[in-house]
Motif scaffolding. Sequence first.
Motif, PDB file in Angstrom:
ATOM      1  N   ARG A  28       0.837  -1.207   0.000  1.00  0.00           N
ATOM      2  CA  ARG A  28       0.000   0.000   0.000  1.00  0.00           C
ATOM      3  C   ARG A  28       0.869   1.253   0.000  1.00  0.00           C
ATOM      4  O   ARG A  28       0.591   2.214  -0.712  1.00  0.00           O
ATOM      5  CB  ARG A  28      -0.929  -0.037   1.213  1.00  0.00           C
ATOM      6  CG  ARG A  28      -2.068   0.911   1.157  1.00  0.00           C
ATOM      7  CD  ARG A  28      -3.138   0.676   2.232  1.00  0.00           C
ATOM      8  NE  ARG A  28      -2.614   0.344   3.559  1.00  0.00           N
ATOM      9  CZ  ARG A  28      -2.647  -0.879   4.115  1.00  0.00           C
ATOM     10  NH1 ARG A  28      -3.155  -1.888   3.464  1.00  0.00           N
ATOM     11  NH2 ARG A  28      -2.166  -1.085   5.327  1.00  0.00           N
ATOM     12  N   TRP A  29       1.950   1.235   0.771  1.00  0.00           N
ATOM     13  CA  TRP A  29       2.864   2.384   0.799  1.00  0.00           C
ATOM     14  C   TRP A  29       3.512   2.602  -0.567  1.00  0.00           C
ATOM     15  O   TRP A  29       3.642   3.735  -1.024  1.00  0.00           O
ATOM     16  CB  TRP A  29       3.941   2.175   1.851  1.00  0.00           C
ATOM     17  CG  TRP A  29       3.469   2.249   3.267  1.00  0.00           C
ATOM     18  CD1 TRP A  29       2.260   2.672   3.707  1.00  0.00           C
ATOM     19  CD2 TRP A  29       4.212   1.873   4.422  1.00  0.00           C
ATOM     20  NE1 TRP A  29       2.199   2.583   5.081  1.00  0.00           N
ATOM     21  CE2 TRP A  29       3.382   2.095   5.548  1.00  0.00           C
ATOM     22  CE3 TRP A  29       5.474   1.364   4.629  1.00  0.00           C
ATOM     23  CZ2 TRP A  29       3.800   1.841   6.851  1.00  0.00           C
ATOM     24  CZ3 TRP A  29       5.886   1.103   5.922  1.00  0.00           C
ATOM     25  CH2 TRP A  29       5.071   1.340   7.018  1.00  0.00           C
ATOM     26  N   SER A  59       2.305   1.697  -3.475  1.00  0.00           N
ATOM     27  CA  SER A  59       1.262   2.174  -4.375  1.00  0.00           C
ATOM     28  C   SER A  59       1.000   3.664  -4.174  1.00  0.00           C
ATOM     29  O   SER A  59       0.893   4.422  -5.139  1.00  0.00           O
ATOM     30  CB  SER A  59      -0.018   1.374  -4.139  1.00  0.00           C
ATOM     31  OG  SER A  59      -1.048   1.827  -4.976  1.00  0.00           O
ATOM     32  N   ARG A  60       0.908   4.091  -2.919  1.00  0.00           N
ATOM     33  CA  ARG A  60       0.699   5.519  -2.631  1.00  0.00           C
ATOM     34  C   ARG A  60       1.853   6.367  -3.140  1.00  0.00           C
ATOM     35  O   ARG A  60       1.646   7.453  -3.677  1.00  0.00           O
ATOM     36  CB  ARG A  60       0.528   5.737  -1.129  1.00  0.00           C
ATOM     37  CG  ARG A  60      -0.896   5.678  -0.683  1.00  0.00           C
ATOM     38  CD  ARG A  60      -1.063   6.291   0.680  1.00  0.00           C
ATOM     39  NE  ARG A  60      -0.263   5.602   1.677  1.00  0.00           N
ATOM     40  CZ  ARG A  60      -0.715   5.227   2.871  1.00  0.00           C
ATOM     41  NH1 ARG A  60      -1.944   5.506   3.219  1.00  0.00           N
ATOM     42  NH2 ARG A  60       0.064   4.604   3.707  1.00  0.00           N
ATOM     43  N   SER A  61       3.070   5.859  -2.974  1.00  0.00           N
ATOM     44  CA  SER A  61       4.242   6.590  -3.442  1.00  0.00           C
ATOM     45  C   SER A  61       4.210   6.758  -4.957  1.00  0.00           C
ATOM     46  O   SER A  61       4.479   7.833  -5.481  1.00  0.00           O
ATOM     47  CB  SER A  61       5.519   5.855  -3.021  1.00  0.00           C
ATOM     48  OG  SER A  61       6.653   6.482  -3.549  1.00  0.00           O
ATOM     49  N   ASP A  91       1.531   6.712  -6.841  1.00  0.00           N
ATOM     50  CA  ASP A  91       0.433   7.634  -7.152  1.00  0.00           C
ATOM     51  C   ASP A  91       0.877   9.081  -6.980  1.00  0.00           C
ATOM     52  O   ASP A  91       0.578   9.934  -7.811  1.00  0.00           O
ATOM     53  CB  ASP A  91      -0.777   7.365  -6.256  1.00  0.00           C
ATOM     54  CG  ASP A  91      -1.498   6.071  -6.597  1.00  0.00           C
ATOM     55  OD1 ASP A  91      -1.221   5.492  -7.666  1.00  0.00           O
ATOM     56  OD2 ASP A  91      -2.315   5.625  -5.763  1.00  0.00           O
ATOM     57  N   ARG A  92       1.599   9.361  -5.885  1.00  0.00           N
ATOM     58  CA  ARG A  92       2.094  10.731  -5.656  1.00  0.00           C
ATOM     59  C   ARG A  92       3.049  11.157  -6.755  1.00  0.00           C
ATOM     60  O   ARG A  92       3.007  12.299  -7.218  1.00  0.00           O
ATOM     61  CB  ARG A  92       2.772  10.828  -4.293  1.00  0.00           C
ATOM     62  CG  ARG A  92       1.812  10.874  -3.120  1.00  0.00           C
ATOM     63  CD  ARG A  92       2.524  11.243  -1.824  1.00  0.00           C
ATOM     64  NE  ARG A  92       3.539  10.284  -1.446  1.00  0.00           N
ATOM     65  CZ  ARG A  92       3.365   9.268  -0.617  1.00  0.00           C
ATOM     66  NH1 ARG A  92       2.173   9.068  -0.072  1.00  0.00           N
ATOM     67  NH2 ARG A  92       4.351   8.448  -0.319  1.00  0.00           N
TER      68      ARG A  92
END
Length: 73
Positions: free
Chosen positions: A32-33, A35-37, A39-40
């Motif tokens: 999840r981390w 994926s978020r990175s 996305d950012r």
Amino acid sequence: MEEAAVRLALTNGRTQPDVAGDLGVGLSTLGRWISRSRDRQAVASGGQAEADMAAGLKRLRRENEILRQEAAP
């Protein structure tokens, strides 16, 4: 810790399960981390592309106006 974990997972050549285990976090949390990175990063690079496009459009409109004025009788 999130940014450091993502950097470690993506750059050290080890598998994500190994990195998650060493850090004491769940594999799904690390995923999840990551994926978020990503996305950012996509949003950040997309914002720059939009700014470049807007600047190019402004330049073309200015050139178009100049050409219209030169062509006017």
